[in-house]
Design an enzyme around this catalytic site. Sequence first.
Site, mmCIF file in Angstrom:
data_model
loop_
_atom_site.group_PDB
_atom_site.id
_atom_site.type_symbol
_atom_site.label_atom_id
_atom_site.label_comp_id
_atom_site.label_asym_id
_atom_site.label_seq_id
_atom_site.Cartn_x
_atom_site.Cartn_y
_atom_site.Cartn_z
ATOM 1 N N TYR A 117 23.002 -16.198 -1.102
ATOM 2 C CA TYR A 117 24.131 -17.056 -1.480
ATOM 3 C C TYR A 117 23.680 -18.237 -2.328
ATOM 4 O O TYR A 117 24.379 -18.665 -3.247
ATOM 5 C CB TYR A 117 24.864 -17.565 -0.236
ATOM 6 C CG TYR A 117 25.866 -16.557 0.285
ATOM 7 C CD1 TYR A 117 27.118 -16.427 -0.312
ATOM 8 C CD2 TYR A 117 25.563 -15.731 1.358
ATOM 9 C CE1 TYR A 117 28.041 -15.496 0.148
ATOM 10 C CE2 TYR A 117 26.474 -14.802 1.825
ATOM 11 C CZ TYR A 117 27.711 -14.679 1.214
ATOM 12 O OH TYR A 117 28.617 -13.768 1.661
ATOM 13 N N ARG A 144 45.564 -22.880 9.383
ATOM 14 C CA ARG A 144 44.979 -22.928 8.032
ATOM 15 C C ARG A 144 45.998 -23.349 6.972
ATOM 16 O O ARG A 144 45.640 -23.847 5.921
ATOM 17 C CB ARG A 144 44.357 -21.579 7.684
ATOM 18 C CG ARG A 144 42.971 -21.401 8.239
ATOM 19 C CD ARG A 144 41.903 -22.153 7.442
ATOM 20 N NE ARG A 144 41.603 -21.447 6.191
ATOM 21 C CZ ARG A 144 42.015 -21.819 5.005
ATOM 22 N NH1 ARG A 144 42.739 -22.908 4.864
ATOM 23 N NH2 ARG A 144 41.703 -21.122 3.929
HETATM 24 O O1 CP3 Z 1 33.119 -14.356 13.921
HETATM 25 C C1 CP3 Z 1 33.782 -15.400 14.102
HETATM 26 O O2 CP3 Z 1 34.946 -15.409 14.560
HETATM 27 C C2 CP3 Z 1 33.126 -16.744 13.825
HETATM 28 C C3 CP3 Z 1 33.282 -17.286 12.557
HETATM 29 C C4 CP3 Z 1 32.525 -16.828 11.323
HETATM 30 C C5 CP3 Z 1 33.016 -17.143 10.048
HETATM 31 N N1 CP3 Z 1 32.076 -16.777 9.126
HETATM 32 C C6 CP3 Z 1 34.309 -17.810 9.789
HETATM 33 C C7 CP3 Z 1 34.900 -17.680 8.462
HETATM 34 C C8 CP3 Z 1 31.305 -16.177 11.158
HETATM 35 C C9 CP3 Z 1 30.396 -15.577 12.201
HETATM 36 C C10 CP3 Z 1 31.029 -16.168 9.761
HETATM 37 C C11 CP3 Z 1 29.779 -15.638 9.179
HETATM 38 C C12 CP3 Z 1 29.698 -15.443 7.735
HETATM 39 N N2 CP3 Z 1 30.131 -16.293 6.743
HETATM 40 C C13 CP3 Z 1 29.048 -14.358 7.117
HETATM 41 C C14 CP3 Z 1 28.407 -13.233 7.844
HETATM 42 C C15 CP3 Z 1 29.527 -12.352 8.189
HETATM 43 C C16 CP3 Z 1 29.254 -10.952 8.520
HETATM 44 O O3 CP3 Z 1 30.218 -10.378 9.028
HETATM 45 O O4 CP3 Z 1 28.188 -10.362 8.295
HETATM 46 C C17 CP3 Z 1 29.145 -14.530 5.737
HETATM 47 C C18 CP3 Z 1 28.635 -13.580 4.701
HETATM 48 C C19 CP3 Z 1 29.822 -15.759 5.512
HETATM 49 C C20 CP3 Z 1 30.140 -16.398 4.191
HETATM 50 C C21 CP3 Z 1 31.604 -16.423 4.047
HETATM 51 N N3 CP3 Z 1 32.404 -17.406 4.572
HETATM 52 C C22 CP3 Z 1 32.437 -15.426 3.463
HETATM 53 C C23 CP3 Z 1 31.945 -14.185 2.787
HETATM 54 C C24 CP3 Z 1 33.743 -15.844 3.666
HETATM 55 C C25 CP3 Z 1 34.990 -15.095 3.322
HETATM 56 C C26 CP3 Z 1 35.654 -15.574 2.140
HETATM 57 C C27 CP3 Z 1 37.080 -15.042 2.122
HETATM 58 O O5 CP3 Z 1 37.855 -15.603 1.354
HETATM 59 O O6 CP3 Z 1 37.397 -14.129 2.868
HETATM 60 C C28 CP3 Z 1 33.721 -17.082 4.343
HETATM 61 C C29 CP3 Z 1 34.859 -17.885 4.809
HETATM 62 C C30 CP3 Z 1 35.173 -17.710 6.251
HETATM 63 N N4 CP3 Z 1 34.276 -17.851 7.257
HETATM 64 C C31 CP3 Z 1 36.443 -17.419 6.816
HETATM 65 C C32 CP3 Z 1 36.278 -17.405 8.205
HETATM 66 C C33 CP3 Z 1 37.334 -17.200 9.243
HETATM 67 C C34 CP3 Z 1 37.735 -17.239 6.058
HETATM 68 C C35 CP3 Z 1 38.175 -18.600 5.683
HETATM 69 C C36 CP3 Z 1 39.653 -18.738 5.592
HETATM 70 O O7 CP3 Z 1 40.298 -19.042 6.618
HETATM 71 O O8 CP3 Z 1 40.178 -18.589 4.485
#
Ligand code: CP3
Length: 654
Positions: free
Chosen positions: A460, A347
């Site tokens: 969202y 990342r």
């Molecule tokens: O579980 C896994 O390993 C698969 C990957 C996965 C991601 N997002 C990768 C991700 C999954 C299953 C999700 C689902 C997701 N995305 C949800 C449902 C999650 C749950 O637990 O109920 C939601 C609400 C989202 C929307 C979203 N995307 C959020 C709230 C965030 C976090 C923002 C933050 O800054 O923390 C993301 C980004 C995201 N999606 C990351 C990852 C690994 C972090 C991105 C990074 O590397 O900065």
Amino acid sequence: MGRPTTKTQGLKGLEVIAFESRRATEMASLISHHGGTPVIAPAMREIPLEENSAAFQFADELFAGKIDGIICMTGVGTRTLFEALQTSFSRQKIVSALSEITVVARGPKPVKVLREYQIPITITVPEPNTWREILQELDENPRGFTLQGSRVAVQEYGISNQAFLRELAERGASVLRVPVYRWALPEDTGPLGSALEAISKGRVRVILFTNAAQVDHMLQVASKLGLRESLSKALKNCVVCSVGPTCSEVMRARGLPIDLEPEHPKMGVLVQECADRVGELLEKKDNHSGSGVALEEPPSARATGPGRDPLADSRFMKACRREPVDATPVWLMRQAGRYMKEYRDLRARVPFLELCKSPELVSEVTVTAARRIGADAAIIFADLLLIVEPLGYDLAYDTGEGPVVRPVLRESADVDRMREVEPEDSLHYLYEAIRLTRSELPPDIPLLGFAGAPFTLASYIIEGGASKNYAHTKSLMYRDPGAWHALMKHLSRSLVKYTNAQIAAGVQAVQIFDTWVGCLGRADYRRFVLPHTRSLIQGITPGTPVINFGTGTSHLLEDMREAGGEVIGLDFRVELDQAWARLGEGVAVQGNLDPLVLFAEPPYIRERTQEILDKAAGRAGHIFNLGHGILPQTPVDNVLRLTDFVHELSSRKR
Ligand code: CP3
């Protein structure tokens, strides 16, 4: 009527199992009339034609002139497709649209149906009418049709042929799968399960089949309950009756014995002849312990059924089917993420969205995480919000305040402006990533796809990002229920396409994240959410287990169960045993260690893992997971320990 018989006692003193659903009462009284005790175990539920959502997606594209060809795989399926479409469109409209495109008929049965509808057939596939002949004909004798660049619908009934779909895609076609259904398992398979157990244990020896679909449903449930072997043994001592030739044909194909088929394929005649001959037939069975029975899998289970391939036999897939396992399977939500150094390093070089859109990197991240922590399943690295782009929204993650969606949706006119998702094109990178990841994962590690549930996705799009109290979301819901339901319908329809395309690309199961739905009360969930989540789950290709997960949902568990899913995902706020008891029989559960426990010392993590396993009490159908995603600051060593603890403490080979 019937054959001459020696004097019989009819069905007196005998319990008789019948799988009839619609005419269950009539069947019960026929059996009673002949002195028997009816054991009615409904094996089917008719699916209303209007619920064939894939058929309507097909119609949308067909009438918009976007479909170049259709491949009709089966007679029953082709007929069901047309009948479903006729619930909304005139026959003439359907026939004239289909007359404009290339129509391929796999064999004589679809040919017959197409002729009946007077739809011109462009290509008839030669014998033996398998998918290989379809491809051969399309390659060698295409009659002006080219797969390259074409949009091709494939009508499917019961089973999806991955190899065929892949070959079509490799020839440059964009494939629209059109699975159609007429029959499903009944909502409550309890009576069917008990009946199969009674047969397996030799308690009931007279069995009546009155419809071909009952045969496969019976076998499917037998597999699910792990009763196939005992059933195979028990059946040779049973009198197995088939109502008529169509039913018998399927029974023979599945290796079931047939002791009696009446002269006329009618329920009354069946019971009459059974009553006349059962004494003689049972006696014969008692005297010669006939040869064993070798039951075949029903076709829909063949692709994923047990004993066939390492994926189907994996701990995770077995647990989804509630079959016994050697140790409890475990995977962790957000198992690929910032808590892992490999991920952080990557990342540092690549922005999040770019990462999501690079199949090679996605595959690397997904496979590395699953392997490193020793998980029993991998989840494709993607994000719940990727689908908002094809819906017509901009998406950004780099603002420092979590995901941002623009423009926000606030009123009815915004709903009307939403785009129709064509996931095969716009989210091509994800399907490519799935294909690549599947090929790189070990053959016994299932790959999970996922999607947001309609509510969480809607929140969202309406809020424009994360929210504390869902003010805009609830406000739209209460102010303008019409717009709300239109939005939810649009989303669930899009999500069906999105998840089914993931399945076609190679995922073995799907998790639906309804992360924020816990902010609603029960009545609102039932009124504003449940119908849409249910239509999403019902639209997902059968045979692919669905995990229905939400957080803060202690008050909604029964309702979520009603919305569907083979597995219900539990968050950490509920006690697993109590939650499972509330959900009842016939469903698996996933969960539910508090992710913050991973910040404690290993002995404590071990203790809390044991507590959850104790609550599951070795019952078939538990998948270990956290109660929500791993937090970025989690010590990676503790995560590795957790998966070890789960396997060690749950090992059934001790
Ligand atoms: O579980 C896994 O390993 C698969 C990957 C996965 C991601 N997002 C990768 C991700 C999954 C299953 C999700 C689902 C997701 N995305 C949800 C449902 C999650 C749950 O637990 O109920 C939601 C609400 C989202 C929307 C979203 N995307 C959020 C709230 C965030 C976090 C923002 C933050 O800054 O923390 C993301 C980004 C995201 N999606 C990351 C990852 C690994 C972090 C991105 C990074 O590397 O900065």
